[in-house]
Design a protein around this motif. Structure first.
Motif, PDB file in Angstrom:
ATOM      1  N   THR A 129       9.295   7.528   9.067  1.00 59.84           N
ATOM      2  CA  THR A 129       8.743   6.785   7.932  1.00 59.84           C
ATOM      3  C   THR A 129       8.131   5.463   8.370  1.00 59.84           C
ATOM      4  N   GLU A 130       8.761   4.790   9.329  1.00 61.46           N
ATOM      5  CA  GLU A 130       8.292   3.482   9.776  1.00 61.46           C
ATOM      6  C   GLU A 130       7.153   3.572  10.794  1.00 61.46           C
ATOM      7  N   TRP A 131       6.863   4.766  11.259  1.00 61.83           N
ATOM      8  CA  TRP A 131       5.790   4.934  12.245  1.00 61.83           C
ATOM      9  C   TRP A 131       4.441   4.574  11.615  1.00 61.83           C
ATOM     10  N   PRO A 132       3.554   3.904  12.350  1.00 60.18           N
ATOM     11  CA  PRO A 132       2.240   3.545  11.797  1.00 60.18           C
ATOM     12  C   PRO A 132       1.470   4.767  11.305  1.00 60.18           C
ATOM     13  N   GLU A 133       0.798   4.618  10.163  1.00 65.28           N
ATOM     14  CA  GLU A 133       0.095   5.732   9.533  1.00 65.28           C
ATOM     15  C   GLU A 133      -0.988   6.320  10.435  1.00 65.28           C
ATOM     16  N   ASP A 135      -0.989   7.054  13.414  1.00 65.90           N
ATOM     17  CA  ASP A 135      -0.531   7.927  14.500  1.00 65.90           C
ATOM     18  C   ASP A 135       0.668   8.768  14.060  1.00 65.90           C
ATOM     19  N   LYS A 136       0.653   9.259  12.814  1.00 73.26           N
ATOM     20  CA  LYS A 136       1.780  10.024  12.285  1.00 73.26           C
ATOM     21  C   LYS A 136       1.973  11.354  13.008  1.00 73.26           C
ATOM     22  N   VAL A 137       0.910  11.905  13.562  1.00 73.00           N
ATOM     23  CA  VAL A 137       1.032  13.194  14.245  1.00 73.00           C
ATOM     24  C   VAL A 137       1.992  13.083  15.426  1.00 73.00           C
ATOM     25  N   THR A 138       1.889  11.987  16.171  1.00 72.86           N
ATOM     26  CA  THR A 138       2.806  11.770  17.293  1.00 72.86           C
ATOM     27  C   THR A 138       4.246  11.638  16.805  1.00 72.86           C
ATOM     28  N   ALA A 139       4.399  11.030  15.623  1.00 73.69           N
ATOM     29  CA  ALA A 139       5.746  10.806  15.088  1.00 73.69           C
ATOM     30  C   ALA A 139       6.447  12.104  14.708  1.00 73.69           C
ATOM     31  N   GLU A 288      17.206   3.402  19.066  1.00 70.85           N
ATOM     32  CA  GLU A 288      16.296   4.548  19.045  1.00 70.85           C
ATOM     33  C   GLU A 288      14.845   4.091  18.958  1.00 70.85           C
ATOM     34  N   ALA A 289      14.603   3.012  18.216  1.00 69.75           N
ATOM     35  CA  ALA A 289      13.234   2.518  18.057  1.00 69.75           C
ATOM     36  C   ALA A 289      12.674   1.962  19.366  1.00 69.75           C
ATOM     37  N   ARG A 290      13.548   1.438  20.226  1.00 67.25           N
ATOM     38  CA  ARG A 290      13.079   0.854  21.488  1.00 67.25           C
ATOM     39  C   ARG A 290      12.465   1.895  22.420  1.00 67.25           C
ATOM     40  N   LYS A 291      12.743   3.164  22.166  1.00 64.38           N
ATOM     41  CA  LYS A 291      12.115   4.216  22.965  1.00 64.38           C
ATOM     42  C   LYS A 291      10.613   4.292  22.697  1.00 64.38           C
ATOM     43  N   TYR A 292      10.206   3.700  21.563  1.00 62.40           N
ATOM     44  CA  TYR A 292       8.792   3.729  21.179  1.00 62.40           C
ATOM     45  C   TYR A 292       8.332   2.293  20.932  1.00 62.40           C
ATOM     46  N   GLN A 293       8.431   1.445  21.958  1.00 60.90           N
ATOM     47  CA  GLN A 293       8.252   0.000  21.792  1.00 60.90           C
ATOM     48  C   GLN A 293       6.898  -0.365  21.194  1.00 60.90           C
ATOM     49  N   THR A 294       5.851   0.294  21.630  1.00 62.43           N
ATOM     50  CA  THR A 294       4.515  -0.077  21.162  1.00 62.43           C
ATOM     51  C   THR A 294       4.363   0.182  19.674  1.00 62.43           C
ATOM     52  N   GLN A 295       4.847   1.345  19.227  1.00 57.97           N
ATOM     53  CA  GLN A 295       4.623   1.747  17.848  1.00 57.97           C
ATOM     54  C   GLN A 295       5.606   1.106  16.864  1.00 57.97           C
ATOM     55  N   LEU A 296       6.834   0.830  17.299  1.00 56.96           N
ATOM     56  CA  LEU A 296       7.875   0.418  16.359  1.00 56.96           C
ATOM     57  C   LEU A 296       8.460  -0.956  16.674  1.00 56.96           C
ATOM     58  N   PRO A 342      22.022 -13.500  -5.641  1.00 57.56           N
ATOM     59  CA  PRO A 342      20.594 -13.156  -5.667  1.00 57.56           C
ATOM     60  C   PRO A 342      20.074 -12.903  -4.251  1.00 57.56           C
ATOM     61  N   ILE A 343      19.582 -11.704  -4.021  1.00 59.56           N
ATOM     62  CA  ILE A 343      19.012 -11.332  -2.725  1.00 59.56           C
ATOM     63  C   ILE A 343      17.566 -10.911  -2.958  1.00 59.56           C
ATOM     64  N   HIS A 344      16.661 -11.466  -2.175  1.00 64.60           N
ATOM     65  CA  HIS A 344      15.250 -11.120  -2.315  1.00 64.60           C
ATOM     66  C   HIS A 344      14.716 -10.611  -0.974  1.00 64.60           C
ATOM     67  N   GLY A 345      13.657  -9.855  -1.042  1.00 69.62           N
ATOM     68  CA  GLY A 345      13.034  -9.354   0.179  1.00 69.62           C
ATOM     69  C   GLY A 345      13.519  -7.992   0.616  1.00 69.62           C
ATOM     70  N   ILE A 346      14.365  -7.326  -0.194  1.00 73.09           N
ATOM     71  CA  ILE A 346      14.816  -5.975   0.152  1.00 73.09           C
ATOM     72  C   ILE A 346      13.674  -4.988  -0.081  1.00 73.09           C
ATOM     73  N   GLN A 347      13.499  -4.061   0.846  1.00 67.96           N
ATOM     74  CA  GLN A 347      12.460  -3.034   0.722  1.00 67.96           C
ATOM     75  C   GLN A 347      13.082  -1.648   0.856  1.00 67.96           C
ATOM     76  N   HIS A 348      12.622  -0.745   0.009  1.00 70.38           N
ATOM     77  CA  HIS A 348      13.057   0.648   0.098  1.00 70.38           C
ATOM     78  C   HIS A 348      12.284   1.335   1.216  1.00 70.38           C
ATOM     79  N   VAL A 349      12.992   2.101   2.059  1.00 64.83           N
ATOM     80  CA  VAL A 349      12.361   2.759   3.204  1.00 64.83           C
ATOM     81  C   VAL A 349      12.306   4.275   3.020  1.00 64.83           C
ATOM     82  N   TYR A 350      13.440   4.872   2.643  1.00 56.64           N
ATOM     83  CA  TYR A 350      13.525   6.338   2.618  1.00 56.64           C
ATOM     84  C   TYR A 350      14.697   6.739   1.736  1.00 56.64           C
TER      85      TYR A 350
END
Length: 429
Positions: A129-133, A135-139, A288-296, A342-350
């Motif tokens: 989900t967090e992979w750049p749009e 290059d989704k095929v690689t993801a 796990e994300a560090r395996k794909y440093q450039t993209q993530l 009060p917490i702000h800045g939360i984003q839904h991912v998946y």
């Protein structure tokens, strides 16, 4: 908060209707908290008909939160070591997968267990989900590992497709998870003529029931020490007398259960343990994300946490419309209303979630309950927020997990787990 474990052993066939459809013969795979509360409330009224004050303290004040009781039985032919019967029972999240042909945990590892293992896929889906749009095929390669079974026997890989795996399990240790398994049978009954009270010719129906000896486990939460003492005395009294009945068909001898309760130590639920669990999940995802440093690389600035439902959860908006999911706005509202933070800045991912209809019977009033809609047990919602919010966020999430969310929490609804430890199981177990 005080905790009481409750273990129920069926002494006669036990049936909990899964729906009020006229053709429904199935039973639920667990005992709902509303059934437990209703049965205990009815028993208390019979034993203490004039004690309205203590009845209100036990069943109406909200000081006692009754749980869903999940299956705690196993195959009789399994050669298992002595297991602590007060180890918690958990539902698997909807991100759990297993081999389509041989599903189940690898434990116990004996010749009778042909299962190929279970693993979680939340981290895989998060990275995708967090992979750049652009290059989704690689993801897609990230998800491919979870699409087929990786079990090997005699140097041959299974390779069969995987499916979602739904079960209740106990965590024996870090790498040994044991799934519960119930035994059922069908009982055939004759229909009754409503006018004569005799058998109605030509009407037969089946009812699925749990076998005698089936065990269930749950955790009662009590917020008031004096109410806890009152509850323990009452439960001990009905346990000794064998007075408790659950489910349908009680006039036919069904639903008799034996009750065992114990004070439960909850070292794993301290704030320090809670914080460690969340940090471990976030660290695993970052690793796990560090395996794909450039993209993530952007993931390193965020703090990720998952909200997993351990029981059905009923959420409504200001106009009493039911929610079928939990987004960032809903979570921020819950944190503000229940944790007063009060917490702000939360984003839904998946998320992976489904909705179910909740039916029931009001035992005390003798009327059906209004149908409601809940987000199913095991539903998973992943969020992220700036790492700078972590110090403020963790105590608020801890309060949310302790209190539960949504409506009817005293009946077992709305129990949640933040960053459930099962989401760390990225290898086959």
């Amino acid at each position: 908060m005080k905790y009481l474990s409750i273990r129920v052993i069926a002494q006669s066939p036990l049936s909990i209707r899964s729906d009020h459809a006229s053709s429904g013969a199935g039973t639920t795979s667990y005992i709902p908290g509303s059934t437990v509360l209703g049965s205990l409330a009815t028993t208390y009224k019979l034993l203490n008909p004039g004690d309205a004050h203590n009845f209100e303290r036990l069943f109406l004040s909200g000081a006692v939160r009754f749980p869903n009781l999940y299956l705690a039985s196993y195959k009789k032919n399994q050669k298992l070591p002595d297991i602590n019967k007060n180890l918690p029972i958990y539902p698997t999240p909807k991100t759990a997968i297993a081999c389509k042909r041989q599903k189940g945990f690898l434990y116990p590892s004996d010749q009778n267990n042909e299962s190929h293992g279970v693993r979680d896929t939340l981290i895989d889906h998060t990275l995708f989900t967090e992979w750049p749009e652009k290059d989704k095929v690689t993801a897609l390669t990230i998800l491919e590992a979870s699409q087929t079974c990786a079990f090997e026997h005699n140097h041959q890989r299974c390779g069969e497709p995987t499916n979602r795996y739904e079960a209740y399990y106990r965590r024996i240790n870090d790498k040994q998870l044991l799934a519960s398994e119930g035994k059922y049978h069908l009982q055939t009954h004759t229909g009754i003529n409503r006018f004569s009270g005799t058998i109605e010719e030509g009407i037969l129906y089946n009812r699925q029931v749990f076998d005698e000896g089936t065990q269930f486990w749950g955790l009662i939460k009590v917020t008031d020490e004096t109410v806890s003492t009152l509850l323990e005395d009452f439960l001990e009294r009905i346990a000794k007398g064998g007075l408790m009945r659950l489910g349908t068909g009680r006039t036919r001898g069904m639903g008799k259960v034996f009750l065992i309760t114990e004070n439960q130590s909850r070292e794993t639920d301290t704030f320090a343990a809670f914080q460690q669990r969340l940090d471990t999940f976030n660290s695993m995802l970052q690793q796990e994300a560090r395996k794909y440093q450039t993209q993530l690389s952007q993931i390193e600035d965020q703090y990720y946490f998952a909200l997993t439902l351990h029981s059905p959860t009923i959420l409504t908006d200001a106009l009493f419309r039911y929610h079928g999911t939990i987004n960032a706005r809903i979570l921020e509202d819950l944190l503000y209303k229940q944790a007063k933070t009060p917490i702000h800045g939360i984003q839904h991912v998946y998320h992976q979630a489904q909705v179910q209809r909740i039916t029931g019977w009001q035992e005390l009033w003798g009327t059906p309950r209004t149908n409601e809609y809940a987000i199913e047990t095991g539903s998973v919602f992943l969020f992220k927020c700036p790492h700078a919010q972590r110090t403020k966020l963790l105590p608020a999430l801890y309060q949310l997990e302790e209190q539960g969310i949504g409506k009817r929490t005293i009946e077992g609804f709305g129990r949640i787990c933040i960053s459930d430890a099962f989401h760390q199981e990225v290898t086959w177990l």
